[in-house]
Design an enzyme around this catalytic site. Sequence first.
Site, PDB file in Angstrom:
ATOM      1  N   GLU A  64       0.891  -1.172   0.000  1.00  0.00           N
ATOM      2  CA  GLU A  64       0.000   0.000   0.000  1.00  0.00           C
ATOM      3  C   GLU A  64       0.917   1.206   0.000  1.00  0.00           C
ATOM      4  O   GLU A  64       1.647   1.450   0.963  1.00  0.00           O
ATOM      5  CB  GLU A  64      -0.902  -0.034   1.236  1.00  0.00           C
ATOM      6  CG  GLU A  64      -2.016   0.976   1.159  1.00  0.00           C
ATOM      7  CD  GLU A  64      -1.890   2.043   2.216  1.00  0.00           C
ATOM      8  OE1 GLU A  64      -1.618   3.199   1.797  1.00  0.00           O
ATOM      9  OE2 GLU A  64      -2.033   1.741   3.403  1.00  0.00           O
ATOM     10  N   CYS A  98      -2.165   8.319   3.644  1.00  0.00           N
ATOM     11  CA  CYS A  98      -2.063   8.002   2.210  1.00  0.00           C
ATOM     12  C   CYS A  98      -3.367   8.261   1.481  1.00  0.00           C
ATOM     13  O   CYS A  98      -3.379   8.371   0.254  1.00  0.00           O
ATOM     14  CB  CYS A  98      -1.698   6.537   2.027  1.00  0.00           C
ATOM     15  SG  CYS A  98      -0.073   6.171   2.642  1.00  0.00           S
TER      16      CYS A  98
HETATM   17  C1  SIN Z   1      -2.507   5.143   5.333  1.00  0.00           C
HETATM   18  O1  SIN Z   1      -2.336   6.337   5.430  1.00  0.00           O
HETATM   19  O2  SIN Z   1      -1.632   4.430   4.823  1.00  0.00           O
HETATM   20  C2  SIN Z   1      -3.746   4.440   5.834  1.00  0.00           C
HETATM   21  C3  SIN Z   1      -4.912   5.310   5.999  1.00  0.00           C
HETATM   22  C4  SIN Z   1      -6.137   4.589   6.490  1.00  0.00           C
HETATM   23  O3  SIN Z   1      -6.095   3.401   6.833  1.00  0.00           O
HETATM   24  O4  SIN Z   1      -7.188   5.213   6.513  1.00  0.00           O
END
Ligand code: SIN
Length: 536
Positions: free
Chosen positions: A309, A343
Amino acid sequence: MLRLSLPSSSSPPIASTLRSLPLRTVAARQTFRNTIGLNVWYRMASTANTNVFGLKDPSLIKTQGFIDGKWVDARDGATIRVTNPATEEELGTVPEMGLAETQAAISAAGKAFETWGRTTAKSRHDILMKLYALMQENHDDLGRIITLENGKPLAEGKGENAYSSSFIEWYAEEAVRTYGEHIPSPFTNIRNVVIKQPVGVVSILTPWNFPSAMITRKLGAALAAGCTAVIKPPPETPFSALALTELARRAGVPDGVINVVTTQKNVGEVGREMCESKTVKKVSFTGSTPVAKMLYGMAASTLKKISIEAGGNAPFIVFDDADIDQAVDGAIACKFRGSGQTCVCANRIYVQSSVYADFASRLAQKVAGFKVGNGLDDKTTHGPLIHDRAIQKVQRHIDDAVSRGANVLVGGQRISTPGTFFSPTVLSEVPADALLNSEETFGPVAALTKFETEADVLEMANNTDVGLAGYFFSRDVGRVWRVAERLEVGMVGTNTGLISHATIPFGGVKESGIGYEGSHGIGEYMNQKLIAFGGI
Ligand code: SIN
């Protein structure tokens, strides 16, 4: 480094001398006790000032790595300093581990897999449910650790613990539903059955923006499937990982099933071993796209399974038929969660020209009301950024946009107090060629760009190599379907700025990732095996 020479014949006097020494930590005292009676040179290892954390249960603060069921220092005694981004004060240190410790952790995980991999799904379910209960019982402490090492406000820290524990609960429930199947055979004397089996040892590498949830999202699936794990938490936020490990131990996870290697300077050799070791059968990573590509390359040498991810650069679109209040609230939730350091945060905000001015002024007004500060202060709505490098990137993006004609409606600069604080910012008239529109900012900057038509905005939104999340606001049901289908992302939020739950398939397309987590993601930690029954 503290050095003491202890004569072995005088334990009681030495014990009282040691008690009187100004040792700062429980962990250090424990290690001292272990050395009493041994005529050794003692090396002062990792420490934490447990008072700084102010926990109900200070024993959740662990300052050592965890290998084969034991809390251990780095073999050469080296440590990493961990600081609170809101105060820049030291929270403590953890070991700077390297190749040797990583190999030991992988070997322990390999050995533990021989038994853990054969346990029943029901017994793994029960242990995970105990861990879930312990995460609930220690909710305040775990939330506080997250806030102290990451900086997010305490409500968000506790919110992350709730999110994090929900993965453990979800995967506990998934463990007992990893059904196989019977496939009708074209031949009368053959029966085909497919079973699912754990892949083996999993390497888990996680980021600092969710110190707990990004671990449980992977570890929950791995343990539920019957895999064992080696975790490399980020050097900025290791204490959440170590506290979780302690709770997993208390919940009954056997020795060697979870191993934690803390590292910073040695990350190159640690990461390589975690990706290249033949004992490891899967790598699961959350972090930046450039690092993801590097790890993917390393894992390719043994054709490991991989879950990635990576970076987002999410588009957030407001059409002229949207409920503007709802869109403003959605933008705030989506853009400023974790001070913009997720992210899935909106990175590019596109607003249709006829509602542009209205949206911009309502958003700017709300952002001006944020209270930036130490996450432990209950008035704080937004905490610091993680470190100076993050501040510099945000400033570079703002300066670039302004040099190309953008206007600063609110914020725009670092807040000059101790701590890495940046004022929440709204920029208008950001041109399409600004850095903010092509690189993920990972900070509290809402960059508004005007658009005219649905076709134009879809072209801009998709004009990127990444595709994790995308959001848009519209009350036209036809447009909702059309745009949702056309956005080149793994996850779409329509009329909402928050999409994350343990139940959804979380993952991206293009250079945002491979595979998905949550939902039926346990399958990413299992192999399917065909058993063909002949001679019937
Ligand atoms: C992330 O920022 O990688 C994960 C964000 C989320 O799980 O909402």
